[in-house]
Design a protein around this motif. Structure first.
Motif, PDB file in Angstrom:
ATOM      1  N   GLY A 156     -53.005  34.811 -17.083  1.00  0.00           N
ATOM      2  CA  GLY A 156     -53.663  36.116 -17.163  1.00  0.00           C
ATOM      3  C   GLY A 156     -54.946  36.088 -17.973  1.00  0.00           C
ATOM      4  O   GLY A 156     -55.852  36.884 -17.719  1.00  0.00           O
TER       5      GLY A 156
ATOM      6  N   VAL B   9     -55.169  40.028 -19.192  1.00  0.00           N
ATOM      7  CA  VAL B   9     -53.904  40.668 -19.537  1.00  0.00           C
ATOM      8  C   VAL B   9     -54.094  41.708 -20.638  1.00  0.00           C
ATOM      9  O   VAL B   9     -53.623  42.838 -20.540  1.00  0.00           O
ATOM     10  CB  VAL B   9     -52.890  39.581 -19.981  1.00  0.00           C
ATOM     11  CG1 VAL B   9     -51.745  40.173 -20.774  1.00  0.00           C
ATOM     12  CG2 VAL B   9     -52.361  38.834 -18.760  1.00  0.00           C
TER      13      VAL B   9
ATOM     14  N   THR C 143     -44.147  38.766 -13.191  1.00  0.00           N
ATOM     15  CA  THR C 143     -43.667  40.094 -13.555  1.00  0.00           C
ATOM     16  C   THR C 143     -42.747  40.012 -14.770  1.00  0.00           C
ATOM     17  O   THR C 143     -42.843  40.806 -15.710  1.00  0.00           O
ATOM     18  CB  THR C 143     -42.897  40.702 -12.354  1.00  0.00           C
ATOM     19  OG1 THR C 143     -43.815  40.847 -11.258  1.00  0.00           O
ATOM     20  CG2 THR C 143     -42.306  42.052 -12.696  1.00  0.00           C
TER      21      THR C 143
ATOM     22  N   GLN D 109     -42.616  37.616 -17.031  1.00  0.00           N
ATOM     23  CA  GLN D 109     -43.367  37.222 -18.222  1.00  0.00           C
ATOM     24  C   GLN D 109     -44.117  38.425 -18.811  1.00  0.00           C
ATOM     25  O   GLN D 109     -44.230  38.551 -20.035  1.00  0.00           O
ATOM     26  CB  GLN D 109     -44.350  36.097 -17.877  1.00  0.00           C
ATOM     27  CG  GLN D 109     -44.538  35.112 -19.005  1.00  0.00           C
ATOM     28  CD  GLN D 109     -44.944  33.721 -18.526  1.00  0.00           C
ATOM     29  OE1 GLN D 109     -45.349  33.526 -17.388  1.00  0.00           O
ATOM     30  NE2 GLN D 109     -44.823  32.740 -19.402  1.00  0.00           N
ATOM     31  N   GLY D 110     -44.565  39.308 -17.939  1.00  0.00           N
ATOM     32  CA  GLY D 110     -45.206  40.537 -18.408  1.00  0.00           C
ATOM     33  C   GLY D 110     -44.213  41.475 -19.065  1.00  0.00           C
ATOM     34  O   GLY D 110     -44.524  42.143 -20.054  1.00  0.00           O
TER      35      GLY D 110
ATOM     36  N   THR E 251     -48.717  39.198 -13.782  1.00  0.00           N
ATOM     37  CA  THR E 251     -48.495  39.195 -15.231  1.00  0.00           C
ATOM     38  C   THR E 251     -49.312  40.293 -15.915  1.00  0.00           C
ATOM     39  O   THR E 251     -48.975  40.737 -16.997  1.00  0.00           O
ATOM     40  CB  THR E 251     -48.897  37.824 -15.808  1.00  0.00           C
ATOM     41  OG1 THR E 251     -48.362  36.814 -14.970  1.00  0.00           O
ATOM     42  CG2 THR E 251     -48.353  37.627 -17.207  1.00  0.00           C
ATOM     43  N   LEU E 252     -50.407  40.720 -15.257  1.00  0.00           N
ATOM     44  CA  LEU E 252     -51.263  41.738 -15.857  1.00  0.00           C
ATOM     45  C   LEU E 252     -50.594  43.108 -15.867  1.00  0.00           C
ATOM     46  O   LEU E 252     -50.426  43.733 -16.908  1.00  0.00           O
ATOM     47  CB  LEU E 252     -52.581  41.857 -15.069  1.00  0.00           C
ATOM     48  CG  LEU E 252     -53.754  40.968 -15.440  1.00  0.00           C
ATOM     49  CD1 LEU E 252     -53.405  39.505 -15.324  1.00  0.00           C
ATOM     50  CD2 LEU E 252     -54.947  41.295 -14.559  1.00  0.00           C
ATOM     51  N   SER E 253     -50.240  43.588 -14.673  1.00  0.00           N
ATOM     52  CA  SER E 253     -49.848  44.994 -14.540  1.00  0.00           C
ATOM     53  C   SER E 253     -48.410  45.253 -14.942  1.00  0.00           C
ATOM     54  O   SER E 253     -48.036  46.393 -15.203  1.00  0.00           O
ATOM     55  CB  SER E 253     -50.093  45.458 -13.100  1.00  0.00           C
ATOM     56  OG  SER E 253     -49.692  44.480 -12.172  1.00  0.00           O
ATOM     57  N   SER E 254     -47.613  44.206 -15.019  1.00  0.00           N
ATOM     58  CA  SER E 254     -46.212  44.389 -15.387  1.00  0.00           C
ATOM     59  C   SER E 254     -46.078  45.027 -16.769  1.00  0.00           C
ATOM     60  O   SER E 254     -45.345  46.007 -16.958  1.00  0.00           O
ATOM     61  CB  SER E 254     -45.531  43.015 -15.333  1.00  0.00           C
ATOM     62  OG  SER E 254     -44.323  42.999 -15.997  1.00  0.00           O
ATOM     63  N   THR E 255     -46.804  44.475 -17.749  1.00  0.00           N
ATOM     64  CA  THR E 255     -46.688  44.965 -19.128  1.00  0.00           C
ATOM     65  C   THR E 255     -47.093  46.440 -19.256  1.00  0.00           C
ATOM     66  O   THR E 255     -46.301  47.241 -19.766  1.00  0.00           O
ATOM     67  CB  THR E 255     -47.541  44.085 -20.075  1.00  0.00           C
ATOM     68  OG1 THR E 255     -47.243  42.712 -19.808  1.00  0.00           O
ATOM     69  CG2 THR E 255     -47.259  44.409 -21.530  1.00  0.00           C
TER      70      THR E 255
END
Lengths: 296, 794
Positions: B376, B380, B698, B700-701, B762-766
């Protein structure tokens, strides 16, 4: 590092007498981590895995004699009715692999405030059967934890078993961690109703230098239940009583801030768990079957 | 080969199986699941020694003295090396800036910095000997944040900087600064009906790969060394290792060994040089394996960040402007901080159309643990902030958060704040529409047929903290934008060598690249490409090593694009030569050899009409056709240092998430129930692998949303939780169902139209999880990961 492998309990006691610094190892959950991290480098390891007696349990009339090495998995599978609080606590120990190896003896030997079994043992009112070549004695659980990772064992003593009264009422166990499995307790709470003696016992983990009971809270609740005739009527406990019980449980904590959580959160969470477990156990007690386990 | 050379069977050509678009199984899958896969830590060599690194117990100190005599005198110890033992004038390395000492020189700059290395005949002997090295430290004040780094009297983490960023930063404790300025923010602000501001904090995440750093260096008779190691980019390692050893690159032969995950954490060197130095010094093979504790000090982490955002919007929901400042903590050494800064700045506005932008991103030098690449890569941290801002704006405008995003979503043809036109599909609104349209998971799934609650479905799980009390559901959305490939003018090429010949009566293709297979599935995809392009069933993938040209890094979501592109390109060149061979041999027997578009399919040469002209076995005969060729994607250009304008990125990748969480609002515990994802991948070369990447990214986020954080003591800059006891990563009970909707909108610039897929989820999951927790609790929550204290105010 010498690795001592006694074939029997007598040999184990003799070895411990000869080498009082020897560190007993059974499941290895705590000992191996400490060795791997180089936190300790004992002169002797005393391997207890050949002492078959330690892996057995007996269900007596009033109590269970639980061998020190009986794995948590066995407790979950076989002693749920007799020791519901400890069975619930066993569920929260690490991973299935570790539950297959680790037992209550290890928790007691390490005496970490974070050991999952302690709150359940405190709430149920257990006795630790300690033995040395000098003889055998039973240490009440209330007197067992003497300091941070310290216990009442003498240098030549080994834990042989734990005697725990069979549940005479509902028991509950809750543990807070920041993930939903395989987590060391941020704090934990055990509660046992003892309708036989009309008392309530508690156990708090990871919120003081040692596992502790909330004795003031127990006395308050015991008196409130007694005076209000709740044991006989089975009436719902008023929210004000539950709230005060929770506050007194929080007050029994003496926690620290650490990487797992703040002291303030620990106090708060113990209160929430105290209130909830009281509700669950009382609901069970009120139920027709007078179940020994809160709805879980 | 038949004597008359005439194909006898002109049957329909069968389509080659196992080509692109199929979910062929990965060769390492079963081995990994059954525990039989050989990781780099499993390597063994007769007579080998074990290397051990002595690391600094403090974060910032002068080294007054080092006494190795007692360690050297330990029986079983073969060598103890410090900075003074380094063989050449090259004593530093680094991905972008050569600021990292191979062994500490006069000073340590972070907790865990390597000070000395030991080789012994047993790992425990090496460990004990390392503990006998006496190092006297004189502690220095620690730089831990922007204020302490840029204070007028701040101690300089690196004195006398001469790197190419030194001249344009305002303070020597700033690694790199990148502004992105477009339009006129002051003017646009006046058009805004609402303005929201926020200050966000992103914690330090670790890659937490399962296979710790490890490798084996074997001294060779020619004075060189053979190094077997788990890494992400063999040739970048080689470029940094060889000069320190004083060897020409051809005498440092590197072979990739089994990699147990990477996620950016293996871009920087770890034990490579140390093992080689010890092997060359002792003349014996040297193996180094970090344990888990050491691994937390053995690689860079994701940059923690502070982000200050101001957005404006008109009352009908159109963004007016963005002013942002992103401060990334790079820690003690530069690693890839400059590129992370470029990403955070250029992607700091997110996948939204906003014409007036003023963004500044900086990375600091501090005495915190070094930070660098992680899945990311700068995008991220920015996504966490701009997505929180989108929700705040929607709330302020009393609009639905998805509708507000869709109103401002970019699409193909949009202009980035860098001035770059997005010239391939950018289905941002469509991705949001799709995640929103997915059915929601049922409420109160913990209720069972009996009276008891299924605690596994509740926050706290088996820890039995609630049976439904205090539990509130929340739903949140987020979408992100990530660049694919190396940016800012980097010559981002890859090399593939493809060979075709007849083996055992069958045509076989051999693919040889230096691509590091780190679990992403690249080797699977290479075989699929070779089958599709060359029409063979059998493909051999050669081990990755430095006997073939560079494949570039397995990072930046780039390998399927770039090394996949290189394999495709080399296959096409092989195919041309094979067809030439066919024409020479059989051209006179069928006019189609000269006139038709010819393909290789099912082991045969066929016309585009499906007519079989020859068996590949006959065409090839005894000959082998081999091509090694570099391949490049279209070039990018650096961002202007003052305005940030420039065609900086080769491709963009988009994913959207909807998170459904249940929060125990009294205890502050979170259960993520579902994380639905929609992502455009251009073309899914291996759909199963693509879904795996999306689910992994996902998760990891999710980890950094609710649990993963390296905790650094702000007073000492020491790491407080370097183990899996207290650095928590999600277990399967923390991992929700992850329904995935894969779009395939081709990017005409990319091989097969594909779009790099590994990082965007990984970006939008968090931020989606955070939005859902905010929805459940009504709390502002400007920090990730969220801890129970934040949710309970305790």
């Amino acid at each position: 590092m010498d690795f001592l492998r006694p074939a029997s309990w007598e040999e184990a006691l003799a070895a411990k007498a000869e080498h009082p610094t020897a560190v007993p190892i059974a499941g290895g959950t705590d000992v191996m981590v400490e060795i791997n991290f180089d936190h300790r480098r004992p002169e002797y390891l005393l391997d207890l895995t050949r002492v078959g007696d330690l892996y057995e349990w007996e269900v007596g009339e009033d109590s269970v004699r639980l061998g020190a090495s009986v794995p948590y998995t066995r407790i979950m599978e076989n002693l749920r009715a007799e020791l519901p609080g400890l069975a619930l606590a066993s569920h929260t120990v690490a991973s299935p692999q570790i539950r297959n190896r680790g037992g209550v003896g290890g928790n007691l030997g390490t005496a970490s405030p974070a050991g999952d079994a302690h709150p359940a043992l405190l709430a149920a009112g257990a006795e630790v059967e300690a033995e040395s070549v000098r003889g055998s004695r039973r240490i009440p659980i209330d007197a067992f934890y003497t300091g941070v990772k310290r216990n009442a064992l003498a240098a030549d003593e080994l834990i042989r078993a734990v005697h725990i009264n069979k549940a005479d009422g509902p028991q509950q166990f809750s543990k807070v961690g920041t993930r939903n499995a395989m987590v060391i307790a941020v704090c934990a709470f055990g509660l046992a109703l003892h309708p036989g003696t009309r008392t309530v016992r508690t156990g708090i983990g990871s919120a003081a230098p040692t596992p502790v009971r909330a004795t003031v809270a127990e006395e308050f609740l015991g008196a409130a239940l007694d005076e209000g005739g709740f044991w006989d009527s089975g009436r719902i406990i008023p929210p004000s009583v539950a709230r005060q019980f929770a506050e007194l449980c929080s007050a029994a904590c003496n926690p620290i801030d650490d990487v797992r959580g703040t002291a303030g959160y620990r106090r708060h969470a113990v209160g929430v768990m105290a209130r909830r477990t009281l509700m669950w156990t009382w609901e069970s007690y009120r139920g027709t079957d007078r179940a020994t386990e809160g709805a879980a | 080969m038949r004597t008359n050379g005439t194909p006898t069977q002109l049957t329909q050509g069968s389509r080659t199986r196992g080509g692109i678009g199929e979910s062929t199984l990965r060769p390492d899958g079963t081995l990994k699941v059954t525990g039989e896969f050989a990781y780099s830590s499993d390597m063994w060599h007769e007579d080998m020694l074990w290397g051990q690194i002595l690391r600094s117990p403090v974060a910032h100190a002068e080294i007054v003295s080092i006494d190795t005599s007692e360690a050297l005198a330990t029986p079983g110890v073969y060598a103890v090396l410090t900075y003074d033992d380094l063989p050449t004038e090259v004593k530093h390395y680094g991905l972008e800036i050569q600021d990292t000492p191979v062994l500490a020189h006069g000073k340590v700059r972070h907790h865990g910095e390597p000070v000395a290395v030991v080789a012994a005949d047993h790992p425990e002997t090496a460990r004990r000997a390392a503990a006998k090295i006496r190092v006297e430290y004189r502690e220095l004040p620690v730089i831990t944040d922007e204020a302490s780094a840029t204070a007028p009297d701040a101690v300089l983490v690196h004195e006398n900087r001469t790197d190419h960023h030194a001249s344009h930063v305002s303070h020597p404790n700033i690694v790199h600064r990148q502004p992105i300025i477009r339009g006129d923010v002051e003017e646009a602000r006046r058009r805004a009906d609402v303005i929201v501001e926020g200050e966000y904090v992103f914690g330090m995440q670790d890659q937490a790969f399962l296979g710790p750093e490890s490798g084996l260096a074997v001294p060779a008779e020619d004075g060189g060394v053979d190094l077997y190691v788990a890494t992400q980019w063999l040739h970048a390692d080689l470029r940094q290792i060889a000069p320190v050893l004083g060897l020409p690159e051809e005498k440092v032969r590197m072979t990739l060994s089994g990699v147990g995950g990477a996620f950016g954490g293996r871009e920087d060197l770890s034990m490579q040089i140390h093992a080689c130095l010890l092997a060359l010094r002792t003349g014996k093979p040297v193996k180094i394996v970090y344990n888990r504790f050491e691994s937390f000090f053995g690689h860079v982490h994701r940059h923690p960040a502070k982000l200050y955002y101001e957005h404006g919007a008109t009352k009908d929901g159109k963004l007016t402007h963005l002013k942002a400042r992103i401060v990334l903590d790079g820690g003690a050494y530069a690693s890839s901080s400059p590129a992370v800064v470029g990403n955070a700045a250029s992607l700091g506005a997110g996948p939204y159309v906003v014409d007036d932008v003023d963004i500044e991103a900086v990375a600091l030098y501090t005495n915190n643990p070094p930070c660098g690449a992680m899945r990311g890569f700068g995008a991220v941290q920015a996504c966490f902030a701009y997505e929180a801002q989108m929700d705040k704006l929607a709330a302020k405008l009393d609009m639905d958060p998805v509708e507000f995003r869709r109103l401002n979503a970019m699409s193909q043809g949009a202009v980035m704040p860098t001035g770059q036109v997005v010239d391939s599909p950018a289905p941002v609104a469509e991705l949001l529409r799709r995640v929103k349209a997915m059915p929601l998971p049922p409420e109160q799934q913990w209720l069972t047929a009996g009276e008891d609650a299924d605690v596994r479905q509740l926050p706290g799980g088996l820890s039995n903290t609630t049976h439904g009390e205090g539990v509130v559901r929340g739903i949140g959305y987020a979408v992100g934008i990530k660049n694919v490939g190396f940016s800012e003018g980097f010559d981002d090429y890859s090399t593939a060598k493809v060979r075709m010949e007849v083996v055992g009566g069958e045509p076989v293709a051999t693919v040889h690249t230096a691509m590091a297979e780190v679990g992403q599935g690249g080797v699977t995809v290479h075989a699929q490409i070779a089958r599709t392009e060359l029409g063979v069933a059998q493909v051999t993938i050669r081990p990755a090593d430095t006997q073939v040209g560079s494949a570039g890094s397995t990072s930046a979501s780039r390998q399927t694009y770039v090394t996949g592109g290189a394999v495709k390109n080399a296959c096409e060149l092989v195919r041309e030569r094979v067809l030439e061979l066919g024409r020479r041999r059989f051209g006179t027997y069928h006019p189609a050899w000269a006139t038709a578009e010819l393909l290789l399919e099912g082991g045969k040469v066929v016309t585009d009409g499906g007519e079989v002209l020859a068996d590949l076995v006959d065409v090839l005969g005894d000959e082998a056709v081999e091509v090694e060729e570099e391949w490049r994607h279209r070039p990018t250009e650096p961002f202007d240092l003052r305005t940030g304008q420039g065609f900086g990125h080769v491709q963009y990748s988009f994913a959207a998430h909807r998170a459904v969480v249940e929060v125990d609002t009294e205890l502050g515990l979170v259960k993520v129930i579902e994380l639905a994802c929609a992502q455009d991948v251009g073309k899914a070369l291996n759909p199963l692998s693509v879904v795996g990447q999306i689910q992994g990214g996902t998760t990891q986020g999710l980890g950094v949303a609710v649990m993963e954080e390296i905790v650094v003591d702000p007073r000492t800059a020491k790491v407080r939780n370097p183990s899996f006891t207290d650095y928590l990563i999600p277990t399967i009970l923390d991992t929700p169902t992850i329904p995935v909707d894969v779009l395939e909108l081709a990017d005409d610039h990319a091989p097969y139209g594909l779009r790099g897929a590994g990082e965007a989820p990984t970006l939008s999951s968090t931020p989606a999880v955070l939005a859902a927790i905010r929805d459940a609790t009504g709390l502002e929550l400007n920090r990730t990961p969220v801890r129970p204290e934040h949710l309970t105010g305790t």
